[in-house]
Design a protein around this motif. Structure first.
Motif, short mmCIF file in Angstrom:
data_model
loop_
_atom_site.label_atom_id
_atom_site.label_comp_id
_atom_site.label_asym_id
_atom_site.label_seq_id
_atom_site.Cartn_x
_atom_site.Cartn_y
_atom_site.Cartn_z
N ILE A 112 0.87 -1.18 0.00
CA ILE A 112 0.00 0.00 0.00
C ILE A 112 0.90 1.22 0.00
N MET A 113 0.71 2.08 -0.99
CA MET A 113 1.49 3.32 -1.05
C MET A 113 0.93 4.30 -0.02
N LEU A 114 1.81 4.95 0.71
CA LEU A 114 1.38 5.92 1.72
C LEU A 114 1.07 7.26 1.07
N ASP A 115 0.30 8.07 1.76
CA ASP A 115 -0.09 9.39 1.25
C ASP A 115 1.10 10.31 1.00
N THR A 116 2.22 9.99 1.62
CA THR A 116 3.41 10.83 1.47
C THR A 116 4.08 10.66 0.11
N PHE A 117 3.61 9.69 -0.70
CA PHE A 117 4.25 9.42 -1.99
C PHE A 117 3.21 9.44 -3.10
N SER A 118 3.60 9.99 -4.21
CA SER A 118 2.79 9.84 -5.42
C SER A 118 3.74 9.63 -6.59
N PHE A 119 3.35 8.73 -7.46
CA PHE A 119 4.18 8.46 -8.62
C PHE A 119 4.19 9.68 -9.53
N PRO A 120 5.33 10.02 -10.10
CA PRO A 120 5.38 11.11 -11.08
C PRO A 120 4.81 10.61 -12.41
N THR A 121 4.89 11.42 -13.42
CA THR A 121 4.50 10.96 -14.75
C THR A 121 5.43 9.81 -15.13
N LEU A 122 4.83 8.70 -15.52
CA LEU A 122 5.59 7.48 -15.75
C LEU A 122 5.84 7.24 -17.23
N TYR A 123 6.86 6.45 -17.50
CA TYR A 123 7.17 5.96 -18.84
C TYR A 123 5.96 5.18 -19.34
N ASP A 124 5.75 5.13 -20.63
CA ASP A 124 4.54 4.56 -21.21
C ASP A 124 4.42 3.04 -21.08
N TYR A 125 5.53 2.32 -21.06
CA TYR A 125 5.46 0.86 -21.15
C TYR A 125 6.04 0.20 -19.90
N GLU A 126 5.22 -0.52 -19.16
CA GLU A 126 5.62 -1.28 -17.99
C GLU A 126 6.57 -0.49 -17.07
N PRO A 127 6.09 0.60 -16.53
CA PRO A 127 6.98 1.49 -15.77
C PRO A 127 7.27 1.09 -14.33
N ILE A 128 6.53 0.13 -13.77
CA ILE A 128 6.71 -0.18 -12.34
C ILE A 128 7.03 -1.66 -12.16
N THR A 129 8.05 -1.93 -11.35
CA THR A 129 8.41 -3.30 -11.00
C THR A 129 8.43 -3.43 -9.48
N VAL A 130 7.60 -4.34 -8.97
CA VAL A 130 7.57 -4.66 -7.55
C VAL A 130 8.28 -6.01 -7.40
N THR A 131 9.38 -6.02 -6.67
CA THR A 131 10.13 -7.26 -6.43
C THR A 131 9.77 -7.75 -5.03
N PHE A 132 9.27 -8.98 -4.97
CA PHE A 132 8.77 -9.50 -3.70
C PHE A 132 9.21 -10.95 -3.49
N VAL A 133 9.15 -11.36 -2.23
CA VAL A 133 9.54 -12.71 -1.82
C VAL A 133 8.29 -13.42 -1.29
N CYS A 134 8.14 -14.68 -1.72
CA CYS A 134 6.99 -15.46 -1.27
C CYS A 134 7.39 -16.92 -1.07
N GLY A 135 6.50 -17.70 -0.49
CA GLY A 135 6.73 -19.12 -0.27
C GLY A 135 6.64 -19.46 1.22
N TYR A 136 6.44 -20.73 1.50
CA TYR A 136 6.29 -21.17 2.89
C TYR A 136 7.57 -21.03 3.70
N GLY A 137 8.72 -21.18 3.05
CA GLY A 137 10.00 -21.12 3.75
C GLY A 137 11.09 -21.68 2.86
N ASP A 138 12.31 -21.69 3.40
CA ASP A 138 13.47 -22.11 2.63
C ASP A 138 13.64 -23.62 2.51
N ALA A 139 12.94 -24.38 3.33
CA ALA A 139 13.13 -25.84 3.35
C ALA A 139 11.81 -26.56 3.15
N ALA A 140 11.90 -27.81 2.74
CA ALA A 140 10.71 -28.64 2.52
C ALA A 140 9.89 -28.79 3.79
#
Length: 183
Positions: A112-140
């Protein structure tokens, strides 16, 4: 919107040795074949549940600015970065004080973006990348046993060419299915 695997899991939810024990195979002559069945079974169960089982890092590429975004694959762990490309084609990283991570450790993870931030005018093609980590854990050991059983039974089906236990497999993974709201 598109997804790209950034860092693959460092382990499998079921090992080759575990699957071979389940199948009653003691020789190594069929390891390549069984490994293929194991990988196919893992991919199938992850696809059918909408999850990623072992910790991995993904990039979610978005076409436009957002106030909030739900992240796919369940068992959300963290945000590594949010990067946007502005209209001048400059790459910029959003400071972590400008967003809130929601649902850490759950299937309802997001940002969730906070009110303190707003994206500027963005590039036309796929301008935002969110890199995230998921999964139950590192081991079986972090993966629910029902999902591990579903993987082994699916791989067994492939190995034996017998699909008589497909309803059992479905019953094992169905409680873990999630719908993350977009394809």
């Amino acid at each position: 919107m598109k997804l790209k695997l950034e860092t693959a899991p460092s382990a499998l939810p079921v090992t080759l040795d575990e699957l071979k024990t389940h199948l009653g195979v003691t020789d190594t002559a069929r390891n390549t074949l069984i490994t293929g069945y194991l990988n196919t079974a893992i991919e199938h169960i992850e696809t059918m549940t909408g999850r990623r089982l072992i910790t991995q890092t993904w990039e979610l590429v978005l076409d436009k600015a957002f106030l909030s975004v739900k992240l796919p694959y369940g068992q959300f762990q963290s945000i590594d970065s949010i990067v946007y490309v502005d209209s001048d084609e400059g790459s910029n990283t959003v400071d972590s004080i400008d967003y809130y991570t929601d649902g850490v450790g759950t299937d309802e993870g997001g940002v969730i973006m906070l009110d303190t931030f707003s994206f500027p005018t963005l590039y036309d093609y796929e301008p935002i990348t969110v890199t995230f980590v998921c999964g139950y854990g590192d081991a079986a050991t972090a993966v629910p046993e029902s999902l591990q059983s579903a993987i082994m039974l699916f791989a067994e089906n492939l190995f034996l060419g017998d699909h008589s236990n497909k309803d059992t497999i479905k019953n094992l993974y169905t409680p873990y299915k999630i719908d993350w709201g977009f394809e």
